[in-house]
Every structure is written in structure tokens, then in C-alpha cells.
Design an enzyme around this catalytic site. Structure first.
Site, PDB file in Angstrom:
ATOM      1  N   CYS A 191     -30.640  28.091  93.371  1.00 28.19           N
ATOM      2  CA  CYS A 191     -29.336  27.478  92.931  1.00 28.19           C
ATOM      3  C   CYS A 191     -30.156  26.199  92.339  1.00 28.19           C
ATOM      4  CB  CYS A 191     -28.671  27.275  94.066  1.00 28.19           C
ATOM      5  SG  CYS A 191     -26.860  26.476  93.687  1.00 28.19           S
ATOM      6  N   CYS A 198     -20.360   7.070  85.400  1.00 31.45           N
ATOM      7  CA  CYS A 198     -21.023   8.777  86.018  1.00 31.45           C
ATOM      8  C   CYS A 198     -22.426   8.199  85.234  1.00 31.45           C
ATOM      9  CB  CYS A 198     -20.407   9.359  85.579  1.00 31.45           C
ATOM     10  SG  CYS A 198     -20.073   9.663  84.404  1.00 31.45           S
TER      11      CYS A 198
END
Length: 469
Positions: free
Chosen positions: A82, A427
Site C-alpha cells: 500500500c 502543508c
């Protein structure tokens, strides 16, 4: 005649020395930097090169000779396949240290500014099950492991629901348990997947653009509410209602059960109608004494607990006394603007997306705030000297731009308006550092506060306080 490419070498017994971008780590071999995923500083490995340029190379670890002393056992069975949670093998305290160093490096090397007081990174109390939103994809061609390929038969189920394999747009990893969201998320996803397999409902084919069930969005809130949005590619009312009724009956915890018909080539639902099948058309999120109405398309920070800490620090940095005019740039659904409103004289929120601005207005009304004013438009076009002349010169600007940072025109307008303080929430510390360099002609950095919103990833949020020189 086509020549075969010469196979790239294996580098033996290489020590991994540091972390790098995108969750990878790095080593230096004869002055060449090599980037390697799924390893930790201190590991000694053999590296099979997969790409080689003049100044750097990429590769993968094919053998471990020694594991780093500072290492953790990955807790997820999908680790290394993943694309999420790439730092599970690094202890959380070390993750925080690396993130703090990342912020320092970006601000000093890219921004070339004196970073003032650097506060210790604010870690997350919850390092698993911390997200309030996840999106899963249903695929009729799930990613098969090497073992599954070796034993594959005509009876092998190739339908799956999970996350896209990095670099493989048409392959989806079937997720048995995800550690990112409350476990009800796993139970709902697995129930829907099994229901559709049992009844032979077709899963989406990403290449052919065919199939019935396409994606699933699950949102949860700190108030205990649960929103489910099932996205179908085909509009089959009988099948759709069978599935949605089964979900409703099996999970009484669901407070908003919704669906979308998406026959487009992309997965975004922002331009599509969302239909409420059962329950409310929104969630309620709470922060201090405020309530926030979250619709199916609303943006809200995906780590609710850390979002509160992030906004609290931004409010503290703003140094509000109750009389200031504050501009909240890239306000989104107005969460920061509404959060600080009771400590300011007036708050002006600006955002590109009209639907987000409508959410901001709804939330202001919900909280009986009469000193917040929201405007929709492109930031560089809307935030002009004329706009400031009309709505008042800002004493404080809070800016929380997208990853690309702020447009030069926006920075120039900020410099012209010259507020006493700028609170820059980012961010992406790299683009933040670039913008700080441009702002440094009039401002100095007074404080820096990293906040970890996404444990087990390389991502880090950063808040910088700038004060007029």
C-alpha cells in the site's frame, strides 16, 4: 536491431544514512545519492538499482544485512505494498525528529531566513485510527500478490476494494484492515464488498470504464456521527436500493447514507449531485464551543484532534486582543476564520471555491457569529488594493494556501498592505520557505511550530509567525 538495456547493478552492504522526500530514505555511494523506499536510517542493505542518473539513483532493498537499532515493527499487513503509512517501520519519536529536521532544512536552505524560535513539533496523541475521512475504490482487477498469481485459478476472486497501488492507476490493493480510520470504516467496506460479490454486482473496470459499484467515501466525526457516500458508475435503481437498504439495516450507527451516480472518467464528485438515501445530509463536528456542519463535499482537516491543536496555535500566534481586522486567506469552509472570530474585531475570509464559501457562511450562522465575512474568487484577482480599501486594512493575515504556496501577486499585495503579523500555515514547508524568502523584505520570522497531522507518513504541517520589521 534493438539493443537490450544493460541491467543495473546491485550495490552491496550499503548503509542507509537519512530520510528523504516522499517517505523514502537515502544512502551515499561514491558521491552518488541513492533513494530507497521501505528502509530506515541505520539499515545495511543490498540495493538493486532501478533507475540511474548522473547525480542520483533509485533502487529497492533486496537483502538486509543489519537492521537499524532505531526500528519499529510495521503493524499493518499491507505495509510496503500500500502507498500509505510509509514510515511504520520508524518509531514515532524518530518520525517526529525527522519531521522537525525537515522543517528546519527547508526554511534555512530554501527560505534562507533566520527562523527565530523553533518550538518542538506537536505530535499526535493518536497514531492510528486518526483520520475522519477515507475514500476506497472498487476494482474488478485487484492487485494480486506473487503467491496469488502462482496459485490463480478460474475461481480466484479478482474483485477488491481498497487503495490504488502507487504508479498503477488501474490496480487496486484489496484492503482487509486499514489502521487509518475508526474500525467501523473497515466493517462497512468489507460488508459492501461481500454483498456485491455474493450478488455478482460488477465492480468498476478502471481501464474499460464499465461496472456498477465504483467508490466509497466514509466520513466520521468526533461527535460520533458517520457519513457513507456510495458512488455508482451505472444507474440501476433496483440494485442500488438493495445495497443501500442492506447497509442501512446492518449499520444503525450510520447517520448519513448517501449516493452518487458518476459516469465520468474521473472519480471526483465535486460537480455531481449527492442524493440522501437515509438520515441527514451532513455531519456535525465540534471544536471548543463551536459547531461545524460538514457536507459530503465539504473540506475539513482529516485529523480532527490535531486540527484543533493546529488552529489553537495559529490563534495564539495571531495575538488577538478583540479589536483586530483579520484576513483569512484560502479560508476553505471558514474553519479557522470562525474559530478565531470571537477574539477578533472582524474576519474576512477568501476562498476560490464558491461551495466552500457557502459552507463557511452556514457555519458562521450556526455559531451566531456576525463578524465574519466571506468572499469567493481567485485569490490573486480578489485580494487587491481596492478590495483592502473597501473592507479595511488587515492587522493580521492568516494564510493557509494549497501545497503550491502563494501566487506572487498575493505576496505583493500582502507586502503592500503590511499587516503587523502574518500567520502562515502550510502543508508543504518547501513552498512555504520560498514564500518566506519573498516576504523577508518586510518581515522577520518570530516563531515556527511544526504540527504532525499524519503519523507514519513523511507529511508535516508547519505554522510560522512573521512580524513586521
Amino acid at each position: 536491431m534493438k539493443h537490450k538495456k544493460k541491467p543495473l547493478p546491485v550495490l552491496e552492504k550499503v548503509e542507509i544514512t537519512d530520510v528523504a522526500a516522499e517517505g523514502k530514505a537515502l544512502a551515499k555511494v561514491n558521491e552518488m545519492v541513492v533513494f530507497v523506499p521501505w528502509v530506515a536510517p541505520g539499515d545495511i542493505v543490498d540495493i538493486q538499482l532501478t533507475r540511474k542518473k548522473n547525480s542520483y539513483a533509485e533502487g529497492r532493498a533486496v537483502r538486509f544485512h543489519k537492521y537499524a537499532a532505531e526500528r519499529a515493527e510495521p503493524f499493518c499487513e499491507h505495509f510496503s505494498v500500500c502507498g500509505g503509512c510509509k514510515w511504520q517501520h520508524i518509531p514515532y519519536e524518530a518520525q517526529l525528529r525527522y519531521k522537525q529536521q525537515q522543517v528546519t532544512d527547508h526554511l534555512t536552505r530554501i527560505g534562507k531566513v533566520d527562523i527565530g524560535e523553533l518550538f518542538p513539533i506537536t505530535g499526535s496523541e493518536r497514531t492510528v485510527f486518526y483520520r475522519n475521512k477515507l475514500e476506497f475504490t472498487f476494482s474488478n482487477k485487484r492487485w494480486l500478490t506473487t503467491e496469488e498469481l502462482d496459485t490463480k485459478t478460474e475461481d480466484t476472486i479478482t474483485d477488491g476494494a481498497g487503495f490504488h497501488i502507487p504508479g498503477k492507476f488501474d490496480k487496486v490493493l484489496d484492503i482487509r484492515k486499514c489502521w487509518l480510520q475508526d474500525d467501523i470504516s473497515n466493517r462497512i467496506r468489507l460488508f459492501i464488498k461481500q454483498f456485491c460479490i455474493t450478488r455478482q454486482y460488477s465492480f468498476f473496470d478502471l481501464r474499460a470504464q464499465t461496472g456498477f459499484i465504483r467508490t466509497l467515501i466514509i466520513r466520521t466525526s468526533s461527535t460520533g456521527e458517520v457519513m457513507i457516500i456510495v458512488v455508482f458508475f451505472e444507474d440501476d435503481k433496483e440494485k442500488r436500493e438493495q445495497l443501500l437498504n442492506a447497509v442501512k439495516d446492518h449499520f444503525p450507527e450510520i447517520t448519513s447514507l448517501m449516493y452518487v451516480i458518476n459516469g465520468k472518467c474521473n472519480d471526483t464528485i465535486s460537480d455531481l449531485d449527492v442524493h440522501t438515501f437515509h438520515g441527514k445530509d451532513h455531519l456535525i463536528e465540534k471544536m471548543e464551543d463551536l459547531q461545524f456542519k460538514i457536507g459530503p463535499k465539504s473540506f475539513y482537516q482529516t485529523n480532527s484532534q490535531q486540527a484543533y491543536r493546529l488552529y489553537s496555535i495559529a490563534r495564539e500566534f495571531a495575538g488577538l486582543t478583540g479589536s483586530e481586522t483579520v484576513y483569512d486567506l484560502y479560508t476553505g469552509t471558514g474553519t479557522i476564520a470562525n474559530f478565531i472570530a470571537k477574539k477578533a474585531g472582524k474576519v474576512i475570509g477568501i476562498e476560490y471555491i464558491p461551495e466552500a464559501i457557502e459552507d463557511a457562511k452556514i457555519n458562521a450562522k450556526l455559531n451566531k457569529l456576525d463578524n465574519t465575512f466571506f468572499f469567493a474568487g481567485d485569490m490573486k484577482d480578489l485580494l487587491t488594493p481596492a478590495f483592502i480599501a473597501t473592507h479595511g486594512k488587515p492587522d493580521v493575515i492568516i494564510t493557509d494556501p494549497p501545497r503550491a504556496g502563494m501566487h506572487d501577486d498575493v505576496i505583493n499585495t500582502i507586502l503592500t498592505s503590511a499587516p503587523e503579523r502574518i500567520v502562515y500555515v502550510s502543508c508543504n514547508p518547501a513552498t512555504q520557505a520560498r514564500d518566506l524568502n519573498l516576504l523577508s523584505v518586510k518581515y522577520h520570522v518570530s516563531g515556527v511550530q511544526p504540527v504532525d497531522m499524519f503519523p507514519h507518513t513523511h507529511h508535516v504541517e508547519n505554522i510560522v509567525l512573521l512580524v513586521l520589521k
